[in-house]
Design a protein around this motif. Sequence first.
Motif, PDB file in Angstrom:
ATOM      1  N   LEU A 133      11.078 -17.481   0.007  1.00 49.93           N
ATOM      2  CA  LEU A 133      12.499 -17.791   0.188  1.00 49.93           C
ATOM      3  C   LEU A 133      13.367 -16.531   0.138  1.00 49.93           C
ATOM      4  O   LEU A 133      14.240 -16.332   0.986  1.00 49.93           O
ATOM      5  CB  LEU A 133      12.949 -18.774  -0.900  1.00 49.93           C
ATOM      6  N   LEU A 134      13.131 -15.673  -0.845  1.00 46.38           N
ATOM      7  CA  LEU A 134      13.973 -14.484  -0.994  1.00 46.38           C
ATOM      8  C   LEU A 134      13.816 -13.551   0.207  1.00 46.38           C
ATOM      9  O   LEU A 134      14.791 -12.961   0.683  1.00 46.38           O
ATOM     10  CB  LEU A 134      13.605 -13.753  -2.284  1.00 46.38           C
ATOM     11  N   GLN A 135      12.613 -13.428   0.714  1.00 45.94           N
ATOM     12  CA  GLN A 135      12.379 -12.592   1.899  1.00 45.94           C
ATOM     13  C   GLN A 135      13.100 -13.163   3.108  1.00 45.94           C
ATOM     14  O   GLN A 135      13.708 -12.423   3.897  1.00 45.94           O
ATOM     15  CB  GLN A 135      10.873 -12.498   2.166  1.00 45.94           C
ATOM     16  N   THR A 136      13.066 -14.481   3.271  1.00 48.50           N
ATOM     17  CA  THR A 136      13.727 -15.103   4.410  1.00 48.50           C
ATOM     18  C   THR A 136      15.230 -14.919   4.357  1.00 48.50           C
ATOM     19  O   THR A 136      15.880 -14.661   5.374  1.00 48.50           O
ATOM     20  CB  THR A 136      13.386 -16.602   4.461  1.00 48.50           C
ATOM     21  N   LEU A 137      15.789 -15.040   3.165  1.00 43.85           N
ATOM     22  CA  LEU A 137      17.228 -14.885   3.003  1.00 43.85           C
ATOM     23  C   LEU A 137      17.659 -13.429   2.960  1.00 43.85           C
ATOM     24  O   LEU A 137      18.866 -13.143   2.994  1.00 43.85           O
ATOM     25  CB  LEU A 137      17.695 -15.572   1.709  1.00 43.85           C
ATOM     26  N   GLN A 138      16.690 -12.513   2.883  1.00 41.79           N
ATOM     27  CA  GLN A 138      16.971 -11.081   2.737  1.00 41.79           C
ATOM     28  C   GLN A 138      17.861 -10.843   1.516  1.00 41.79           C
ATOM     29  O   GLN A 138      18.804 -10.052   1.543  1.00 41.79           O
ATOM     30  CB  GLN A 138      17.618 -10.505   4.004  1.00 41.79           C
ATOM     31  N   GLY A 139      17.542 -11.577   0.443  1.00 42.84           N
ATOM     32  CA  GLY A 139      18.292 -11.448  -0.789  1.00 42.84           C
ATOM     33  C   GLY A 139      17.677 -10.418  -1.718  1.00 42.84           C
ATOM     34  O   GLY A 139      16.651  -9.790  -1.410  1.00 42.84           O
ATOM     35  N   HIS A 140      18.308 -10.243  -2.875  1.00 41.52           N
ATOM     36  CA  HIS A 140      17.846  -9.248  -3.842  1.00 41.52           C
ATOM     37  C   HIS A 140      17.903  -9.836  -5.245  1.00 41.52           C
ATOM     38  O   HIS A 140      18.668 -10.761  -5.519  1.00 41.52           O
ATOM     39  CB  HIS A 140      18.708  -7.986  -3.769  1.00 41.52           C
ATOM     40  N   LEU A 159      16.839 -17.961 -11.707  1.00 40.95           N
ATOM     41  CA  LEU A 159      18.205 -18.465 -11.770  1.00 40.95           C
ATOM     42  C   LEU A 159      19.099 -17.747 -10.766  1.00 40.95           C
ATOM     43  O   LEU A 159      18.968 -16.529 -10.567  1.00 40.95           O
ATOM     44  CB  LEU A 159      18.785 -18.278 -13.179  1.00 40.95           C
ATOM     45  N   GLY A 160      20.006 -18.505 -10.147  1.00 36.69           N
ATOM     46  CA  GLY A 160      21.032 -17.899  -9.326  1.00 36.69           C
ATOM     47  C   GLY A 160      22.011 -17.122 -10.192  1.00 36.69           C
ATOM     48  O   GLY A 160      22.058 -17.290 -11.410  1.00 36.69           O
ATOM     49  N   ALA A 161      22.815 -16.277  -9.552  1.00 37.71           N
ATOM     50  CA  ALA A 161      23.725 -15.411 -10.303  1.00 37.71           C
ATOM     51  C   ALA A 161      24.696 -16.217 -11.162  1.00 37.71           C
ATOM     52  O   ALA A 161      24.881 -15.933 -12.357  1.00 37.71           O
ATOM     53  CB  ALA A 161      24.492 -14.505  -9.335  1.00 37.71           C
ATOM     54  N   SER A 162      25.320 -17.231 -10.578  1.00 40.46           N
ATOM     55  CA  SER A 162      26.287 -18.036 -11.331  1.00 40.46           C
ATOM     56  C   SER A 162      25.603 -18.914 -12.361  1.00 40.46           C
ATOM     57  O   SER A 162      26.141 -19.155 -13.447  1.00 40.46           O
ATOM     58  CB  SER A 162      27.108 -18.901 -10.374  1.00 40.46           C
ATOM     59  N   GLU A 192      20.758 -11.856  -7.314  1.00 37.25           N
ATOM     60  CA  GLU A 192      22.094 -11.386  -6.982  1.00 37.25           C
ATOM     61  C   GLU A 192      22.762 -12.437  -6.096  1.00 37.25           C
ATOM     62  O   GLU A 192      22.078 -13.289  -5.513  1.00 37.25           O
ATOM     63  CB  GLU A 192      22.028 -10.040  -6.252  1.00 37.25           C
ATOM     64  N   PRO A 193      24.086 -12.447  -6.004  1.00 35.98           N
ATOM     65  CA  PRO A 193      24.753 -13.440  -5.140  1.00 35.98           C
ATOM     66  C   PRO A 193      24.222 -13.397  -3.716  1.00 35.98           C
ATOM     67  O   PRO A 193      23.931 -12.332  -3.165  1.00 35.98           O
ATOM     68  CB  PRO A 193      26.231 -13.006  -5.195  1.00 35.98           C
ATOM     69  N   LEU A 194      24.085 -14.576  -3.124  1.00 34.16           N
ATOM     70  CA  LEU A 194      23.555 -14.719  -1.766  1.00 34.16           C
ATOM     71  C   LEU A 194      24.679 -15.190  -0.839  1.00 34.16           C
ATOM     72  O   LEU A 194      25.002 -16.380  -0.815  1.00 34.16           O
ATOM     73  CB  LEU A 194      22.402 -15.734  -1.750  1.00 34.16           C
TER      74      LEU A 194
END
Length: 397
Positions: A133-140, A159-162, A192-194
Motif C-alpha cells: 500500500l505505501l509503495q502504491t501511494l508513494q507515501g513515507h 497508524l496514520g499521522a492524525s 506521514e500525512p498522505l
Amino acid sequence: MNRRRSRLRATDTWALAAHGVAGRPVRALLSALGIALGVATLVAVLGISSSSRAQLIAQIDALGTNLLTVTPGQSLGGGQAVLPGTAPAMVRRIGPVQSAAALGDVSANVYRNDRIPAANTDAITVFSAQTNLLQTLQGHLARGRFLNQATARFPAVVLGASAAAALGVDRADGTIQVWLGDHWFAVAGILEPLPLAPELDRAALIGFPVAHTLLGARGSPVEIYVRTNPASVAAVTGVLAATADPAAPQNVTISNPADALTARADASVAFQGLLLGLGAIALLVGGIGIANVMVISVLGRRGEIGLRRALGATRAHIAVQFVAESALLALAGGAAGAVLGGFATTVYATARHWSAVVPAPTLAAAMGAAVAVGGVAGVYPALRAARLSPAEALRTI
C-alpha cells in the motif's frame, strides 16, 4: 500689448504637488494610510492565493495524477455493493498498471489502552491493508516500518499521522501497544500525512491475514489504490470497472484523488473574489479619505490659491495641482501598501512552509488602482479650488 500666456510644465506640477503634500505631513500620512491598507489587502489576498495555488500545483506534480481509486458503489437494489476478493489481483493484470493495493474493512475500534470507554473512538477507522500500500501511494513513514509479509500475520499496526496524534503515540519501535479489537497490537510504524489518501491519516492499518484470523474480518476490499503509467490513465480508467468486477461493472466507482487537490486550487480562486471585494472597499474608503482631506486643504490654502491666480496661474493650473497632490498621496499609500501586502504574503507563506508568490502584475495593478482612485478622489477638491476667484481668495491673507 500681447501678454505671454502662463504655462505649467509637468515637472513643475509634480514639484508643486510634492511641496503641498510635504507641507502637511501628518494629514498626508493619515490620508495615505487608508489607501495603503486597501492596497495591502489586495496584494496580500492575491499573493496568498497565488502561493497556495502554486503549492497545490507543485504537490500535484510531485505526487502525480496517475493514481486511481476503485471503490464499491451502490447496487441496482440501492444497497452497498461489494467488490470481489479477487479484484486487486485482477486489476494488477492490466498492462499499464504499475501497482495496486487494497484496503479491507475491519469492524473494530482502537484505543490507547483497555481502560478507555468504548464510546471514545476518536473517529479512528481500522482497515486491513496489503503490504504494498505505501509503495502504491508513494507515501513515507515518519517512524518505524510499514507492514510486511511477517508483521501482516501478527498483531502489529501502522497508524496514520492524525491517528497517532489522537492516541498520543510518538514512537514506533515495538514497545508501545494499543488496544485494537479487544487485542493488544504493537505499533510498528507511523505514517506521514498522505495528500492523495487523507482518509488514511486517521486510520489504523493491520495486515489482511491477522484481520481475518484474529478479528474475523472478511477478505473483500473496500478500496483499491491503482498506480498506472501516466500516459495510460484514461485507457486504464476505461477498463478498470469491468476488470475489478466483471459481473457488475456498473457497481464500481472510479476516481482520481488528484482531482480533489485540483478542486481545492480552483476553490481558492473562487474564494479570493470575496476577499478582493473587501480590499476594493478598503481602497474606496481610502479614496474618500483623500477627497475629504483635499477639500479641507482647499479651504486652508485659499490664500495660496489667490496668490498664484494673481501671479498668472489659470484655473486649469490650480485644478491640475490638486489632482496631482491627490494622485501623489495615493501613489505613496499604494507603494506602502504593496510593500506591506508583499511582507504579509511572505510571512504567511513561510509559516505554512510554502514558496511566497507575489505576481508582478498584481503589484502593478494594485498601484495603478490606487493612483486611479486617488486621482478621481481629487477631482472635486480640484474643481472647487479652481472656482475660487483671486480677489475672494486673497481676502484670507
